[in-house]
Design an enzyme around this catalytic site. Structure first.
Site, short mmCIF file in Angstrom:
data_model
loop_
_atom_site.label_atom_id
_atom_site.label_comp_id
_atom_site.label_asym_id
_atom_site.label_seq_id
_atom_site.Cartn_x
_atom_site.Cartn_y
_atom_site.Cartn_z
N GLU A 129 129.64 77.46 95.46
CA GLU A 129 128.52 76.63 95.01
C GLU A 129 127.55 76.35 96.16
O GLU A 129 126.34 76.28 95.96
CB GLU A 129 129.04 75.30 94.46
CG GLU A 129 129.35 75.30 92.99
CD GLU A 129 128.12 75.35 92.11
OE1 GLU A 129 127.41 76.38 92.13
OE2 GLU A 129 127.88 74.38 91.39
N THR A 182 116.07 74.04 92.58
CA THR A 182 116.96 72.90 92.85
C THR A 182 116.42 72.10 94.04
O THR A 182 116.44 70.87 94.04
CB THR A 182 118.40 73.40 93.12
OG1 THR A 182 118.77 74.25 92.05
CG2 THR A 182 119.39 72.25 93.19
P1 ADP Z 1 122.54 76.59 87.56
O1 ADP Z 1 121.60 75.42 87.78
O2 ADP Z 1 122.38 77.20 86.21
O3 ADP Z 1 123.94 76.28 87.93
P2 ADP Z 1 122.13 77.42 90.14
O4 ADP Z 1 120.72 77.09 90.55
O5 ADP Z 1 123.24 76.53 90.55
O6 ADP Z 1 122.13 77.67 88.57
O7 ADP Z 1 122.52 78.85 90.70
C1 ADP Z 1 121.71 79.92 90.59
C2 ADP Z 1 121.51 80.57 91.95
O8 ADP Z 1 122.76 81.09 92.44
C3 ADP Z 1 120.57 81.75 91.85
O9 ADP Z 1 119.77 81.74 93.00
C4 ADP Z 1 121.50 82.96 91.84
O10 ADP Z 1 120.88 84.11 92.37
C5 ADP Z 1 122.65 82.50 92.74
N1 ADP Z 1 123.90 83.18 92.39
C6 ADP Z 1 124.66 83.93 93.23
N2 ADP Z 1 125.75 84.41 92.57
C7 ADP Z 1 125.68 83.96 91.30
C8 ADP Z 1 126.50 84.12 90.16
N3 ADP Z 1 127.61 84.86 90.17
N4 ADP Z 1 126.13 83.50 89.02
C9 ADP Z 1 125.00 82.76 88.98
N5 ADP Z 1 124.17 82.57 90.02
C10 ADP Z 1 124.50 83.16 91.19
#
Ligand code: ADP
Length: 309
Positions: A129, A182
Site C-alpha cells: 500500500e 490521493t
Molecule cells: P484506490 O484508491 O482505488 O485504492 P489507489 O490510489 O490506492 O487506488 O492505488 C492506485 C495506484 O496504485 C495507481 O497509481 C496504480 O498504478 C498503483 N498500483 C500498483 N500496483 C497496483 C495493483 N496491483 N492494483 C491497483 N493499483 C496498483
C-alpha cells in the site's frame, strides 16, 4: 501442499464518514480475482495482468511489493507466480491497490499452510500500500483481510479490531469516472481542526461503533456524519451535495466519501432500499456528462475468499 490457489479479493470502503483513517468495511460484489502458484524458481513474478494496465515489475506492483515483504520474512524454499484479474479500477477510492496488496499475501499464506495471522499479513500488505499512497496505512487492507467492519486502533504496534455487522446492512457505491489524486485529496485537508469539530467527530465515531454492536440502524443513521474531512474533499467530487440529498431522500441511512474519492458510498437497511438509493444516484449522474459505475453490495463478513484451491 496445494500448488495453486484462486481467490476473490474484494473492494473496500475506507474512512466511512466519521472514521477517517481508522474505519473501513468490505464489499461483496466488487472485487478482483488472483491466482497464485508455487514455482521452483525463488522470488516473486507477476505473470499475468488482465483488466487494467498495471506494472508487471514486482517492485512497481503493490501485489509484488507485499509478497516480497512476506517472503523476506518467511524465506521459503520456493517462489511464487501471481496472476491478477483486475475488476476494481485503480484510483477509484474503493481499495483497488489494497485488494492486490492483501490478495497476494493472503494467497501465499494459504499455500504455505497459514504460518501468519491476519494482523501479520496486514503488516506485509502495508508495504505494498505504501507504494500506491506513499504512506503505510491499513484502513483498506484490514477490511479486505478480516472482512466486515474493521477499526485500525493503532498502526504501531498494529492493532485491528473487527466490529460486528448488522444483518441487513447494504452498501451502494457510485464511482464517477474522474481522477482525484490521493496527494491532492490529502493536501486539501487542514493541518489542525477546531476542538468543537473534533468532539463532534469522536462522538459520532463512538456512537457508530455502538450502533454496529447493537444493530441499531437509527443510531447508525445519526452517527454517519463527517464534520472534518467531507467539507473539504466533497468539493473535489462533482454533484456530491446532489447525491447526498437524493440518496437520503430515498432512504439511505447516510453517505460519505469512499477512501479519498471519487467514489461515494451510502449505507442502507435492506437490499430493496440500497437499490432505490442506487437509482437515485444514477438519476443525478445521468443528467451530467460524467461517466459512472454503480454497485450494490451486502457487507462482506469474510473478506478475501478462496474460489479454488
Ligand atoms: P484506490 O484508491 O482505488 O485504492 P489507489 O490510489 O490506492 O487506488 O492505488 C492506485 C495506484 O496504485 C495507481 O497509481 C496504480 O498504478 C498503483 N498500483 C500498483 N500496483 C497496483 C495493483 N496491483 N492494483 C491497483 N493499483 C496498483
Amino acid at each position: 501442499m496445494n500448488k495453486e490457489i484462486r481467490i476473490f479479493s474484494p473492494g473496500t470502503v475506507a474512512n466511512v464518514s466519521c472514521g477517517f483513517d481508522v474505519l473501513g468495511f468490505c464489499l461483496d460484489t466488487v472485487g478482483d480475482e488472483m491466482v497464485v502458484r508455487i514455482s521452483s524458481e525463488k522470488g516473486i513474478r507477476i505473470t499475468k495482468i488482465e483488466g487494467f494496465d498495471l506494472p508487471f515489475e514486482t517492485h512497481k506492483n503493490v501485489a509484488g511489493v507485499s509478497a516480497q515483504a512476506l517472503i523476506a520474512d518467511l524465506k521459503p524454499d520456493c517462489g511464487f507466480e501471481i496472476e491478477i484479474y483486475k475488476f476494481i479500477k485503480p484510483g477509484s477510492g474503493i481499495g483497488s491497490s489494497a485488494a492486490s496488496a492483501a490478495g497476494s499475501v493472503f494467497a501465499i499464506n494459504e499455500l504455505m499452510g497459514k504460518p501468519y495471522t491476519k494482523t501479520e499479513l496486514t503488516r506485509f500488505a502495508m508495504k505494498g500500500e505504501a507504494l500506491a499512497s506513499q504512506s503505510e496505512h491499513a484502513d483498506n487492507l484490514a477490511p479486505a483481510l478480516f472482512g466486515g467492519f474493521t477499526l485500525v486502533k493503532s498502526l504501531c504496534p498494529l492493532e485491528i479490531l473487527k466490529l460486528p455487522i448488522p444483518d441487513e446492512l447494504y452498501a451502494t457505491i457510485i464511482h464517477p469516472q474522474i481522477e482525484i489524486k490521493t496527494a491532492e485529496a490529502r493536501a486539501i485537508l487542514p493541518k489542525s481542526v477546531p476542538l468543537h469539530d473534533a468532539i463532534t467527530q469522536w462522538s459520532n465515531l463512538g456512537s457508530l461503533v455502538h450502533a454496529l454492536h447493537n444493530g441499531d440502524y437509527e443510531l447508525l443513521q445519526r452517527s454517519l456524519h463527517d464534520s472534518i474531512v467531507e467539507p473539504y474533499r466533497s468539493k473535489l467530487i462533482p454533484h456530491f451535495e446532489d447525491i447526498k440529498l437524493a440518496t437520503l431522500a430515498s432512504g439511505a441511512l447516510g453517505i460519505g466519501i469512499s477512501g479519498s474519492g471519487p467514489s461515494i458510498f451510502a449505507l442502507s437497511k435492506g437490499e430493496k432500499t440500497a437499490k432505490e438509493v442506487e437509482d437515485a444516484m444514477r438519476k443525478v449522474y445521468t443528467k451530467t456528462a460524467i461517466q459512472f459505475e454503480t454497485y450494490v453490495s451486502k457487507i462482506n463478513s469474510k473478506g478475501i475468499k478462496i474460489i479454488e484451491a
